[in-house]
Scaffold this active site. Structure first.
Site, short mmCIF file in Angstrom:
data_model
loop_
_atom_site.label_atom_id
_atom_site.label_comp_id
_atom_site.label_asym_id
_atom_site.label_seq_id
_atom_site.Cartn_x
_atom_site.Cartn_y
_atom_site.Cartn_z
N ASP A 109 3.40 -10.61 -2.90
CA ASP A 109 2.53 -9.51 -2.50
C ASP A 109 1.19 -9.61 -3.24
O ASP A 109 1.16 -9.71 -4.47
CB ASP A 109 3.22 -8.18 -2.84
CG ASP A 109 2.52 -6.97 -2.26
OD1 ASP A 109 3.20 -6.04 -1.83
OD2 ASP A 109 1.27 -6.95 -2.27
N ASP A 148 -0.59 -8.61 3.65
CA ASP A 148 -0.69 -9.19 2.31
C ASP A 148 0.64 -9.41 1.62
O ASP A 148 0.71 -9.52 0.41
CB ASP A 148 -1.59 -8.32 1.43
CG ASP A 148 -0.87 -7.07 0.94
OD1 ASP A 148 0.00 -6.56 1.68
OD2 ASP A 148 -1.16 -6.64 -0.18
N GLU A 149 1.72 -9.43 2.41
CA GLU A 149 3.02 -9.68 1.77
C GLU A 149 3.95 -10.45 2.71
O GLU A 149 3.82 -10.35 3.93
CB GLU A 149 3.68 -8.38 1.31
CG GLU A 149 3.89 -7.38 2.40
CD GLU A 149 4.52 -6.08 1.91
OE1 GLU A 149 5.55 -6.15 1.22
OE2 GLU A 149 3.99 -5.01 2.25
N1 DCP Z 1 -3.24 -0.10 3.20
C1 DCP Z 1 -3.88 0.90 3.90
N2 DCP Z 1 -3.43 2.21 3.83
C2 DCP Z 1 -2.36 2.52 3.06
C3 DCP Z 1 -1.68 1.51 2.36
C4 DCP Z 1 -2.16 0.21 2.44
O1 DCP Z 1 -4.85 0.63 4.60
N3 DCP Z 1 -1.93 3.79 3.00
C5 DCP Z 1 -3.78 -1.46 3.26
C6 DCP Z 1 -4.73 -1.64 2.11
C7 DCP Z 1 -3.98 -2.46 1.12
C8 DCP Z 1 -3.08 -3.29 2.02
O2 DCP Z 1 -2.78 -2.46 3.14
O3 DCP Z 1 -4.85 -3.25 0.34
C9 DCP Z 1 -1.81 -3.70 1.34
O4 DCP Z 1 -1.04 -2.56 0.98
P1 DCP Z 1 -0.26 -2.49 -0.39
O5 DCP Z 1 0.65 -1.32 -0.30
O6 DCP Z 1 0.34 -3.83 -0.70
O7 DCP Z 1 -1.39 -2.08 -1.45
P2 DCP Z 1 -2.37 -2.96 -2.29
O8 DCP Z 1 -2.26 -4.41 -1.96
O9 DCP Z 1 -3.74 -2.38 -2.15
O10 DCP Z 1 -1.89 -2.66 -3.76
P3 DCP Z 1 -0.62 -3.26 -4.55
O11 DCP Z 1 -1.19 -4.06 -5.66
O12 DCP Z 1 0.11 -2.07 -5.05
O13 DCP Z 1 0.17 -4.10 -3.61
CA CA Z 2 -0.34 -5.60 -1.97
#
Ligand code: DCP
Ligand code: CA
Length: 370
Positions: free
Chosen positions: A9, A104-105
């Site tokens: 991720d 992203d995962e």
């Molecule tokens: N995303 C979004 N709205 C949300 C959750 C996520 O648009 N409510 C999008 C933005 C994030 C991407 O999806 O960058 C990936 O979600 P993640 O939950 O993996 O969150 P992040 O990658 O930002 O943070 P983490 O480091 O916790 O994975």
């Molecule tokens: Ca992420």
């Protein structure tokens, strides 16, 4: 041989991509999402913003209050799509068994790929390094014998982490964790479990399957019950509309009771002669399976709507949702001469024996034109 599954991720995905694009943002609290002035929400927060309590899904205005120095950026989806494609391609170079979960995962089955690297951790490090070299962003990797545990592991070691939950160590590692760490357990399920006295994965694992089934709907099971009726002629006759609404309520509530459930939300649907369709919904104070309670609420919705809009109606519908399992209800009515719940059960019994036209309470009349 046990399988070896990675869950990989990217950290703070959108925010990280923005920091790569504009190096001035490196090391700073960056928030990608909607405008704080316009009721936007946070999509991604860089790890520099997280200590302020900022997380995805939070209103941007709140995020700005928590961290006034944060830099707000609008999302650039085409950029993220590009990075995502490169990320998946890198993973594909390490194992052909890849299951992307989102932008992203992804899960990667690396069972047959470990030998050249010596150990799962070394392979994971190689993947992390390659991602960092090519994309300039960090990833977290969870290693386990199955997907769920791998995903929990990557979440536990964020950001830029690597965590293996070794074969045989699953229970010991997971049992003390809060239930919210389980993929699929959101706020609602977390609260429902808390109400049952369950806060950890271990406690949940110890619950008999029957108990879990009784409290939680299996996926695919009905989440709402609805009925509607198109009139042979458009009508504005209030009594006629209410009578038909009562019939519909009786039908959906009978179905509700046969499923041993109660409903918390009641909605009506009206389609006008010009096919414009509206729905109006309210939440009951207490979930109920009593026809009279559902009807009274639906009737109020109908009356309110009729006052505002005097247009002939061609269809009326009822929908009950937010269904809850066989829970003890609070009494809806003080012990009067007639208990609506008991009446309902008696009617259900007769109707199931003799068909739906056998008996109806007061308001019910036929749906033939007005
Ligand atoms: N995303 C979004 N709205 C949300 C959750 C996520 O648009 N409510 C999008 C933005 C994030 C991407 O999806 O960058 C990936 O979600 P993640 O939950 O993996 O969150 P992040 O990658 O930002 O943070 P983490 O480091 O916790 O994975
Ligand atoms: Ca992420």
């Amino acid at each position: 041989m046990a399988r070896c599954i990675f869950h990989i991720d990217l950290d703070a995905f959108f925010a990280s991509v923005e920091q790569v694009l504009n190096p001035k943002l490196k090391g700073k609290p960056v928030i990608v999402g909607g405008d704080p002035e316009r009721r936007g929400v946070v999509a991604s927060a860089s790890y520099e913003a997280r200590p302020f309590g900022i997380h995805a899904g939070m209103p941007s205005s709140k995020a700005r209050r928590l961290c006034p120095q944060a830099i707000f950026i609008r999302a650039h989806f085409s950029l993220y799509k590009d990075t995502s494609a490169k990320f998946m391609k890198i993973l594909g170079d390490f194992s052909p068994h890849i299951e992307p979960l989102g932008f992203d995962e992804a899960y990667l089955d690396v069972t047959g790929c470990i030998e050249p690297y010596g150990s799962p951790q070394k392979l994971a490090l190689a993947i992390k390094e390659r991602i960092h070299k090519e994309l300039k962003i960090t990833a977290s990797v969870g290693i386990a014998t199955c997907k769920v545990v791998a995903k929990i592991a990557s979440d536990l070691c964020k950001p830029d982490g690597l965590l293996e939950i070794a074969p045989g160590k699953e229970q010991a590692s997971l049992n003390p964790l809060p239930v919210a760490k389980l993929p699929g357990v959101g706020k609602k399920t977390e609260q429902a479990l808390k109400d049952m006295g369950i806060t950890t994965i271990g406690e949940l694992a110890n619950l008999p399957l029957d108990t879990i089934k009784r409290h939680f709907e299996a996926p695919g099971e009905a989440k709402s019950i609805s009925q509607e009726l198109t009139f042979t002629r458009d009508t504005l006759d209030h009594d006629f509309l209410e009578a038909n609404l009562h019939n519909l309520c009786q039908e959906v509530c009978q179905e509700l009771r046969s499923q041993k459930k109660s409903a918390k939300c009641v909605a009506i649907k009206l389609r006008y002669a010009d096919f414009k369709t509206i729905t109006r919904q309210v939440t009951l104070q207490e979930a109920s399976d009593v026809t009279q309670a559902v009807f009274t609420t639906a009737q109020q919705l109908l009356r309110k709507t009729l006052v505002k809009q005097e247009k002939p109606i061609r269809l009326i519908g009822i929908r009950i949702s937010s269904l809850v399992g066989e829970e003890k209800q609070l009494p809806m009515f003080d012990s009067g001469t007639e208990k609506p719940g008991h009446l309902d059960k008696a009617i259900d019994k007769i109707r199931s024996k003799y068909g739906p036209t056998a008996i109806k309470t007061g308001n019910g009349i036929s749906s033939e034109g007005s």
